[in-house]
Design a protein around this motif. Structure first.
Motif, PDB file in Angstrom:
ATOM      1  N   ILE A  37      22.010  71.175   6.064  1.00  0.00           N
ATOM      2  CA  ILE A  37      20.952  69.940   7.050  1.00  0.00           C
ATOM      3  C   ILE A  37      22.004  68.785   7.023  1.00  0.00           C
ATOM      4  CG2 ILE A  37      19.027  68.915   7.484  1.00  0.00           C
ATOM      5  CD1 ILE A  37      17.473  71.856   7.311  1.00  0.00           C
ATOM      6  N   ALA A  38      21.900  68.354   6.027  1.00  0.00           N
ATOM      7  CA  ALA A  38      22.921  66.608   5.456  1.00  0.00           C
ATOM      8  C   ALA A  38      24.223  66.670   6.609  1.00  0.00           C
ATOM      9  CB  ALA A  38      23.424  66.240   4.355  1.00  0.00           C
ATOM     10  N   PRO A  39      25.174  67.487   6.542  1.00  0.00           N
ATOM     11  CA  PRO A  39      26.126  66.914   7.853  1.00  0.00           C
ATOM     12  C   PRO A  39      25.442  67.115   9.091  1.00  0.00           C
ATOM     13  CG  PRO A  39      26.710  69.700   6.389  1.00  0.00           C
ATOM     14  CD  PRO A  39      25.161  68.892   5.914  1.00  0.00           C
ATOM     15  N   PHE A  40      24.971  68.302   9.221  1.00  0.00           N
ATOM     16  CA  PHE A  40      24.570  68.668  10.645  1.00  0.00           C
ATOM     17  C   PHE A  40      24.001  66.915  11.279  1.00  0.00           C
ATOM     18  CE2 PHE A  40      23.725  69.975  15.264  1.00  0.00           C
ATOM     19  CZ  PHE A  40      23.043  69.789  15.394  1.00  0.00           C
ATOM     20  N   ASN A  41      23.304  66.301  10.327  1.00  0.00           N
ATOM     21  CA  ASN A  41      22.684  65.385  10.790  1.00  0.00           C
ATOM     22  C   ASN A  41      23.580  64.261  10.898  1.00  0.00           C
ATOM     23  OD1 ASN A  41      20.382  66.467  11.119  1.00  0.00           O
ATOM     24  ND2 ASN A  41      19.507  65.837   8.922  1.00  0.00           N
ATOM     25  N   ALA A  42      24.682  63.994   9.925  1.00  0.00           N
ATOM     26  CA  ALA A  42      25.338  63.232   9.956  1.00  0.00           C
ATOM     27  C   ALA A  42      26.647  63.144  11.199  1.00  0.00           C
ATOM     28  CB  ALA A  42      25.943  63.564   8.448  1.00  0.00           C
ATOM     29  N   ARG A  43      26.692  64.727  11.747  1.00  0.00           N
ATOM     30  CA  ARG A  43      27.520  64.342  12.558  1.00  0.00           C
ATOM     31  C   ARG A  43      26.444  64.163  13.767  1.00  0.00           C
ATOM     32  NH1 ARG A  43      31.413  70.488  13.047  1.00  0.00           N
ATOM     33  NH2 ARG A  43      32.122  69.924  15.302  1.00  0.00           N
ATOM     34  N   VAL A  44      25.707  64.869  14.332  1.00  0.00           N
ATOM     35  CA  VAL A  44      24.986  64.162  15.208  1.00  0.00           C
ATOM     36  C   VAL A  44      25.002  62.160  15.635  1.00  0.00           C
ATOM     37  CG1 VAL A  44      22.318  63.521  16.178  1.00  0.00           C
ATOM     38  CG2 VAL A  44      22.812  66.268  14.942  1.00  0.00           C
ATOM     39  N   SER A  45      24.547  61.798  14.124  1.00  0.00           N
ATOM     40  CA  SER A  45      24.647  60.528  14.292  1.00  0.00           C
ATOM     41  C   SER A  45      26.013  59.689  14.754  1.00  0.00           C
ATOM     42  CB  SER A  45      24.591  60.299  13.210  1.00  0.00           C
ATOM     43  OG  SER A  45      23.199  60.067  12.394  1.00  0.00           O
ATOM     44  N   PHE A  46      26.989  60.654  14.298  1.00  0.00           N
ATOM     45  CA  PHE A  46      28.398  60.525  14.189  1.00  0.00           C
ATOM     46  C   PHE A  46      29.093  60.421  15.904  1.00  0.00           C
ATOM     47  CE2 PHE A  46      33.063  59.486  13.428  1.00  0.00           C
ATOM     48  CZ  PHE A  46      34.064  60.749  14.378  1.00  0.00           C
ATOM     49  N   ASN A  47      28.191  60.917  16.797  1.00  0.00           N
ATOM     50  CA  ASN A  47      28.682  61.282  18.052  1.00  0.00           C
ATOM     51  C   ASN A  47      27.479  60.775  18.643  1.00  0.00           C
ATOM     52  OD1 ASN A  47      30.128  63.956  18.780  1.00  0.00           O
ATOM     53  ND2 ASN A  47      29.284  64.503  16.524  1.00  0.00           N
ATOM     54  N   ARG A  48      26.661  59.771  17.542  1.00  0.00           N
ATOM     55  CA  ARG A  48      25.567  59.201  18.931  1.00  0.00           C
ATOM     56  C   ARG A  48      25.048  59.152  19.691  1.00  0.00           C
ATOM     57  NH1 ARG A  48      28.603  53.948  18.061  1.00  0.00           N
ATOM     58  NH2 ARG A  48      30.856  53.844  17.970  1.00  0.00           N
ATOM     59  N   TYR A  49      24.491  60.469  19.602  1.00  0.00           N
ATOM     60  CA  TYR A  49      22.931  61.085  19.480  1.00  0.00           C
ATOM     61  C   TYR A  49      21.419  60.700  18.713  1.00  0.00           C
ATOM     62  CZ  TYR A  49      25.503  63.678  22.604  1.00  0.00           C
ATOM     63  OH  TYR A  49      26.449  64.952  23.087  1.00  0.00           O
ATOM     64  N   ASP A  50      19.667  60.906  18.835  1.00  0.00           N
ATOM     65  CA  ASP A  50      19.235  60.523  18.555  1.00  0.00           C
ATOM     66  C   ASP A  50      19.194  61.413  17.155  1.00  0.00           C
ATOM     67  OD1 ASP A  50      15.983  60.221  19.398  1.00  0.00           O
ATOM     68  OD2 ASP A  50      17.387  59.229  17.287  1.00  0.00           O
ATOM     69  N   ALA A  51      19.286  61.460  15.813  1.00  0.00           N
ATOM     70  CA  ALA A  51      18.794  62.090  15.054  1.00  0.00           C
ATOM     71  C   ALA A  51      17.688  62.206  14.418  1.00  0.00           C
ATOM     72  CB  ALA A  51      19.757  61.897  13.787  1.00  0.00           C
ATOM     73  N   SER A  52      17.078  60.949  14.375  1.00  0.00           N
ATOM     74  CA  SER A  52      15.379  60.680  14.186  1.00  0.00           C
ATOM     75  C   SER A  52      14.098  61.410  13.913  1.00  0.00           C
ATOM     76  CB  SER A  52      15.487  59.509  15.258  1.00  0.00           C
ATOM     77  OG  SER A  52      14.792  60.143  16.638  1.00  0.00           O
ATOM     78  N   SER A  53      14.395  62.593  14.572  1.00  0.00           N
ATOM     79  CA  SER A  53      13.641  63.386  14.973  1.00  0.00           C
ATOM     80  C   SER A  53      14.123  64.839  13.777  1.00  0.00           C
ATOM     81  CB  SER A  53      13.553  64.353  16.353  1.00  0.00           C
ATOM     82  OG  SER A  53      14.157  64.659  16.639  1.00  0.00           O
ATOM     83  N   LEU A  54      15.669  64.663  13.836  1.00  0.00           N
ATOM     84  CA  LEU A  54      16.234  66.103  12.474  1.00  0.00           C
ATOM     85  C   LEU A  54      16.245  65.286  11.139  1.00  0.00           C
ATOM     86  CD1 LEU A  54      19.578  67.068  14.666  1.00  0.00           C
ATOM     87  CD2 LEU A  54      17.780  68.057  13.821  1.00  0.00           C
ATOM     88  N   THR A  55      15.891  64.065  11.112  1.00  0.00           N
ATOM     89  CA  THR A  55      16.072  63.500   9.780  1.00  0.00           C
ATOM     90  C   THR A  55      14.918  63.281   9.312  1.00  0.00           C
ATOM     91  OG1 THR A  55      17.926  61.433  10.780  1.00  0.00           O
ATOM     92  CG2 THR A  55      16.162  60.638   8.783  1.00  0.00           C
ATOM     93  N   SER A  56      13.455  63.434  10.071  1.00  0.00           N
ATOM     94  CA  SER A  56      12.023  63.328   9.854  1.00  0.00           C
ATOM     95  C   SER A  56      12.254  64.487   9.294  1.00  0.00           C
ATOM     96  CB  SER A  56      11.370  62.704  10.951  1.00  0.00           C
ATOM     97  OG  SER A  56      10.368  63.074  10.593  1.00  0.00           O
ATOM     98  N   ALA A  57      12.301  65.611   9.874  1.00  0.00           N
ATOM     99  CA  ALA A  57      12.568  66.933   9.567  1.00  0.00           C
ATOM    100  C   ALA A  57      13.027  67.537   8.431  1.00  0.00           C
ATOM    101  CB  ALA A  57      12.610  67.671  10.666  1.00  0.00           C
ATOM    102  N   SER A  58      13.941  66.144   8.034  1.00  0.00           N
ATOM    103  CA  SER A  58      14.758  66.813   6.943  1.00  0.00           C
ATOM    104  C   SER A  58      14.237  66.284   5.443  1.00  0.00           C
ATOM    105  CB  SER A  58      17.039  66.578   7.405  1.00  0.00           C
ATOM    106  OG  SER A  58      16.843  65.556   7.173  1.00  0.00           O
ATOM    107  N   ALA A  59      13.819  65.337   6.036  1.00  0.00           N
ATOM    108  CA  ALA A  59      12.955  64.190   4.470  1.00  0.00           C
ATOM    109  C   ALA A  59      11.959  65.127   4.622  1.00  0.00           C
ATOM    110  CB  ALA A  59      12.872  62.657   5.353  1.00  0.00           C
ATOM    111  N   THR A  60      11.200  66.037   5.480  1.00  0.00           N
ATOM    112  CA  THR A  60      10.111  66.420   4.828  1.00  0.00           C
ATOM    113  C   THR A  60      10.230  68.043   3.983  1.00  0.00           C
ATOM    114  OG1 THR A  60       8.557  66.316   6.632  1.00  0.00           O
ATOM    115  CG2 THR A  60       8.171  68.150   6.412  1.00  0.00           C
TER     116      THR A  60
END
Lengths: 126, 180
Positions: free
Chosen positions: B81-104
């Motif tokens: 999850i953590a590397p995927f979220n980073a990869r999403v951000s790295f590719n400049r996509y919106d990772a907010s919902s992923l980040t919120s879910a992973s924080a939960t």
């Protein structure tokens, strides 16, 4: 005469035997203190509860799945194309699927029936 | 120098004593005792040893389950999850919902670990106490352990819910990327 400028004169006045005894006493004291500290951290941090090397947990050790870390890694850099998304989904689903095979700590496992404690007719909490 | 040495010795001794007291403090039994009849107390006294034997076997299984589940959740969070979220951000996509879910999921996992620790402490007291000498105390402690186990069960349900939330966020992202 002081042994060394930084050694207290009181220590210097002790005989060599006394100094050695003092050295042993301080060493033992420090060892005991560090041992107690280590054990306290071992218990408080929750490590003790997961330590399968304890006596009586040999069976639990055999029930622990072997670590398979190679398939669980994912690169944090690189393109986010269809292949990358499918790769992640495949690994994610595989890990999530593994959780289904383990107990979910069903509360019924500790019921009176399971423990052979017939409490029929209990009045209830006061 | 003399005062410093004395102070050091006193502090070390005090810390040692406090640490020993702290690690030996037993877990409190639940308040609100069940009203048990004499017959029930006697029944508990007769069967509690067998119950403790069953509990010990279950304890061993619980530890293995905790280790297995904990390892999976750790790997999910840290290796996927953590590397995927980073990869999403790295590719400049919106990772907010992923980040919120992973924080939960992270929060629920922390609760799971904490609740298991309390449960394991209470469980250890339950299987080690002299139930024949104190059947009421044994049953009270059993009630406490049951509540702890139910809490862990709820934590696992919450974790599953968090994982479903993350799956939903991933699918939304995949759809948005696929639509571009």
């Amino acid at each position: 005469m002081a042994l060394h400028p930084h050694v207290p004169e009181r220590v210097s006045r002790l005989s060599s035997r006394g100094q050695f005894a003092l050295f042993l006493a301080v060493t033992v004291l420090v060892t005991v203190a560090l041992t107690v500290l280590s054990y306290t951290l071992y218990v408080v941090s929750g490590t003790a509860q997961l330590d399968l090397s304890r006596p009586g947990y040999k069976q639990a050790l055999s029930e622990v799945s072997p670590t398979d870390t190679e398939d669980d890694t994912y690169s944090a850099t690189g393109d986010l194309d269809k292949k990358a998304l499918n790769e992640f989904k495949k690994k994610y689903d595989a890990l999530v699927g593994k959780t289904k095979g383990y107990s979910a700590f069903d509360p019924n496992a500790l019921s009176d029936e399971q423990l052979n404690l017939d409490m029929s007719g209990a009045v209830g909490p006061q | 120098m003399k005062k410093a040495r004395s102070l050091f010795i006193v502090l070390t001794a005090a810390f040692t004593v406090l640490a020993m007291i702290g690690s030996a403090t037993p877990v409190q039994a639940a308040d609100g005792d069940m009203a048990l009849s004499d017959t029930q107390v006697e029944q508990i006294r007769q069967n509690c040893k067998q119950a403790q034997s069953t509990l010990q076997r279950l304890q061993s299984t619980d530890v293995a389950t905790r280790v297995n589940r904990g390892r999976i959740y750790e790997n999910l969070l840290n290796r996927l999850i953590a590397p995927f979220n980073a990869r999403v951000s790295f590719n400049r996509y919106d990772a907010s919902s992923l980040t919120s879910a992973s924080a939960t999921i992270t929060q629920k996992f922390a609760a799971f670990k904490s609740d298991y620790q309390s449960y394991a402490d209470a469980y250890a007291n339950l299987v080690s106490m002299n139930c024949e000498a104190n059947p009421r105390g044994f049953y009270d402690q059993l009630t406490t352990v049951r509540a702890g186990r139910e809490k862990i069960s709820n934590d696992i349900a919450d974790l599953n819910s968090g994982l479903d939330q993350y799956t939903g966020a991933f699918n939304s992202l995949k759809s948005s990327i696929g639509g571009q």
